[in-house]
Design an enzyme around this catalytic site. Sequence first.
Site, PDB file in Angstrom:
ATOM      1  N   ARG A  53       0.857  -1.200   0.000  1.00  0.00           N
ATOM      2  CA  ARG A  53       0.000   0.000   0.000  1.00  0.00           C
ATOM      3  C   ARG A  53       0.887   1.244   0.000  1.00  0.00           C
ATOM      4  O   ARG A  53       0.621   2.230  -0.658  1.00  0.00           O
ATOM      5  CB  ARG A  53      -0.953   0.017   1.208  1.00  0.00           C
ATOM      6  CG  ARG A  53      -1.644   1.374   1.383  1.00  0.00           C
ATOM      7  CD  ARG A  53      -2.839   1.390   2.313  1.00  0.00           C
ATOM      8  NE  ARG A  53      -2.730   0.534   3.460  1.00  0.00           N
ATOM      9  CZ  ARG A  53      -1.920   0.734   4.497  1.00  0.00           C
ATOM     10  NH1 ARG A  53      -1.143   1.798   4.563  1.00  0.00           N
ATOM     11  NH2 ARG A  53      -1.886  -0.130   5.493  1.00  0.00           N
ATOM     12  N   TYR A 105     -17.591  15.553 -14.933  1.00  0.00           N
ATOM     13  CA  TYR A 105     -17.991  14.144 -14.898  1.00  0.00           C
ATOM     14  C   TYR A 105     -18.963  13.946 -13.722  1.00  0.00           C
ATOM     15  O   TYR A 105     -18.730  14.464 -12.621  1.00  0.00           O
ATOM     16  CB  TYR A 105     -16.748  13.257 -14.751  1.00  0.00           C
ATOM     17  CG  TYR A 105     -17.086  11.831 -14.424  1.00  0.00           C
ATOM     18  CD1 TYR A 105     -17.947  11.103 -15.244  1.00  0.00           C
ATOM     19  CD2 TYR A 105     -16.585  11.212 -13.288  1.00  0.00           C
ATOM     20  CE1 TYR A 105     -18.288   9.795 -14.936  1.00  0.00           C
ATOM     21  CE2 TYR A 105     -16.919   9.898 -12.977  1.00  0.00           C
ATOM     22  CZ  TYR A 105     -17.778   9.197 -13.811  1.00  0.00           C
ATOM     23  OH  TYR A 105     -18.124   7.912 -13.497  1.00  0.00           O
ATOM     24  N   ASP A 177      -8.160  18.560 -14.032  1.00  0.00           N
ATOM     25  CA  ASP A 177      -8.448  17.195 -14.470  1.00  0.00           C
ATOM     26  C   ASP A 177      -8.094  17.145 -15.954  1.00  0.00           C
ATOM     27  O   ASP A 177      -8.789  17.716 -16.792  1.00  0.00           O
ATOM     28  CB  ASP A 177      -9.924  16.853 -14.223  1.00  0.00           C
ATOM     29  CG  ASP A 177     -10.254  15.414 -14.618  1.00  0.00           C
ATOM     30  OD1 ASP A 177      -9.551  14.860 -15.476  1.00  0.00           O
ATOM     31  OD2 ASP A 177     -11.233  14.866 -14.078  1.00  0.00           O
ATOM     32  N   LYS A 202      -8.834   5.975 -18.854  1.00  0.00           N
ATOM     33  CA  LYS A 202      -9.187   6.491 -20.174  1.00  0.00           C
ATOM     34  C   LYS A 202      -8.008   6.401 -21.149  1.00  0.00           C
ATOM     35  O   LYS A 202      -7.525   5.329 -21.392  1.00  0.00           O
ATOM     36  CB  LYS A 202      -9.712   7.922 -20.033  1.00  0.00           C
ATOM     37  CG  LYS A 202     -10.703   8.105 -18.866  1.00  0.00           C
ATOM     38  CD  LYS A 202     -11.874   7.144 -18.921  1.00  0.00           C
ATOM     39  CE  LYS A 202     -12.806   7.397 -17.749  1.00  0.00           C
ATOM     40  NZ  LYS A 202     -13.674   6.268 -17.465  1.00  0.00           N
TER      41      LYS A 202
HETATM   42  O1  P1T Z   1     -13.836   6.232 -13.461  1.00  0.00           O
HETATM   43  P1  P1T Z   1     -12.623   6.751 -12.719  1.00  0.00           P
HETATM   44  O2  P1T Z   1     -11.343   6.119 -13.147  1.00  0.00           O
HETATM   45  O3  P1T Z   1     -12.815   6.749 -11.238  1.00  0.00           O
HETATM   46  O4  P1T Z   1     -12.452   8.293 -13.187  1.00  0.00           O
HETATM   47  C1  P1T Z   1     -13.368   9.292 -12.855  1.00  0.00           C
HETATM   48  C2  P1T Z   1     -13.300  10.403 -13.869  1.00  0.00           C
HETATM   49  C3  P1T Z   1     -12.624  11.568 -13.556  1.00  0.00           C
HETATM   50  N1  P1T Z   1     -12.514  12.585 -14.424  1.00  0.00           N
HETATM   51  C4  P1T Z   1     -13.078  12.520 -15.645  1.00  0.00           C
HETATM   52  C5  P1T Z   1     -12.946  13.678 -16.580  1.00  0.00           C
HETATM   53  C6  P1T Z   1     -13.762  11.366 -16.039  1.00  0.00           C
HETATM   54  O5  P1T Z   1     -14.302  11.337 -17.271  1.00  0.00           O
HETATM   55  C7  P1T Z   1     -13.896  10.271 -15.131  1.00  0.00           C
HETATM   56  C8  P1T Z   1     -14.662   9.038 -15.480  1.00  0.00           C
HETATM   57  N2  P1T Z   1     -15.522   9.189 -16.578  1.00  0.00           N
HETATM   58  C9  P1T Z   1     -16.327   8.198 -17.109  1.00  0.00           C
HETATM   59  C10 P1T Z   1     -16.401   6.954 -16.610  1.00  0.00           C
HETATM   60  C11 P1T Z   1     -17.136   8.612 -18.269  1.00  0.00           C
HETATM   61  O6  P1T Z   1     -17.653   7.752 -19.021  1.00  0.00           O
HETATM   62  O7  P1T Z   1     -17.247   9.821 -18.483  1.00  0.00           O
END
Ligand code: P1T
Length: 388
Positions: A53, A105, A177, A202
């Site tokens: 961790r 998001y 972000d 992503k």
């Molecule tokens: O899903 P996660 O890895 O926890 O990420 C969250 C997140 C944060 N910032 C942005 C700009 C994002 O698009 C996302 C996650 N978005 C999707 C799952 C979506 O389909 O838009």
Amino acid sequence: MSTSDDARFETLAIHAGQEPDPVTGAVMTPVYMTSTYAQRAPAQPVGDYEYSRSGNPTRTALEVNLAALEQGSRGLAFASGLAACNALLDRLEPGDHVVTGNDLYGGTWRLFSRVFERYGIRFSFVDTTDLAQVQAALTEHTRYVYLETPSNPLLRLADIGAAAELAHGAGALCVVDNTFATPYLQQPLALGADIVLHSLTKYLGGHSDVVGGALVARDPAIGEELAFYQNAVGGTPGPMDCFLVLRGIKTLAVRMDRHCANAAAVAAHLEASPQVERVHYPGLPSHAQHELCARQMRAPGGMVSFELAGGVAAGEAFAMGTKVFTLAESLGGVESLVETPPSMTHASIPAETRRAAGLQDGLVRLSVGIEHEADLLADLDRALAAAR
Ligand code: P1T
């Protein structure tokens, strides 16, 4: 090969943090599937690691790589983008305030409004394309100006350099972000921001086979503070997930070039259709921040959203009428995806709040993949026919 300090992005992506394994010479970073590490005597580990961790060599390789790509001093990897966002907010105290966008998001909005509001953190959701709104929302308690640029799902851009200046003038940090842009297309820390956040799920992962997140800090002291919360709260990724993201990052630059070329063709094709009322893509001259895009980003990215004349019914018919674009949440993988944000990725935001920010009920969002452009355009025509 070891990387020199002036190595370019594509070279850093493949080599930063990824020296051949000192024990075996393995060229690819080994997946260190271990939760703990032997100690010579109490509190005297054999190497640099005690417990996974707190640290794992595969994760370290990814963290060093991310810091290099974002030009930061410290990279930190998390189990998801939202776990990274959680660690960022763990630095705050009751009474602290965050200025952020009204187009975010849905999961980020939910974390802010439904979790951290309960702990006494206050959020102002404003249109961050308008610096006057950012300025007006700042208070003596503001700790972060948190930008999503391009925003999800409306592809709005905020001026990172100018917003960072406003944040710093109020004694706050600017957080970006950078998930939609990736460090290949946009470098927030070089533009004046203090912390970058990513959903590694992503484009950085790039193959829709892993969930992960990251923070990269410019200032080592802030990096150290965030590392404390990474370990204390424990939202860390496993070594296999770190390996998959590292593998994805090696091809980031070539993938992004194709994502951008295909998305530009898709956006132009949609804008030319009489069935389409509005296309949101920063590469189009019709986009409100088209000029800022040219200044701030290398290219406009692979995400496109649009509104059809027939509203919700037409949008849903379109989303079910594609064959190459898969109907699914998420984005940034090599394969094209289609979704309807109000009922899918942004359903956690109340309808009134969404509409007030300009997110129409019939919005359709595309993550344009790296398939052949002609097949993607033919698929759009098929889905437009289904939506007629
Ligand atoms: O899903 P996660 O890895 O926890 O990420 C969250 C997140 C944060 N910032 C942005 C700009 C994002 O698009 C996302 C996650 N978005 C999707 C799952 C979506 O389909 O838009």
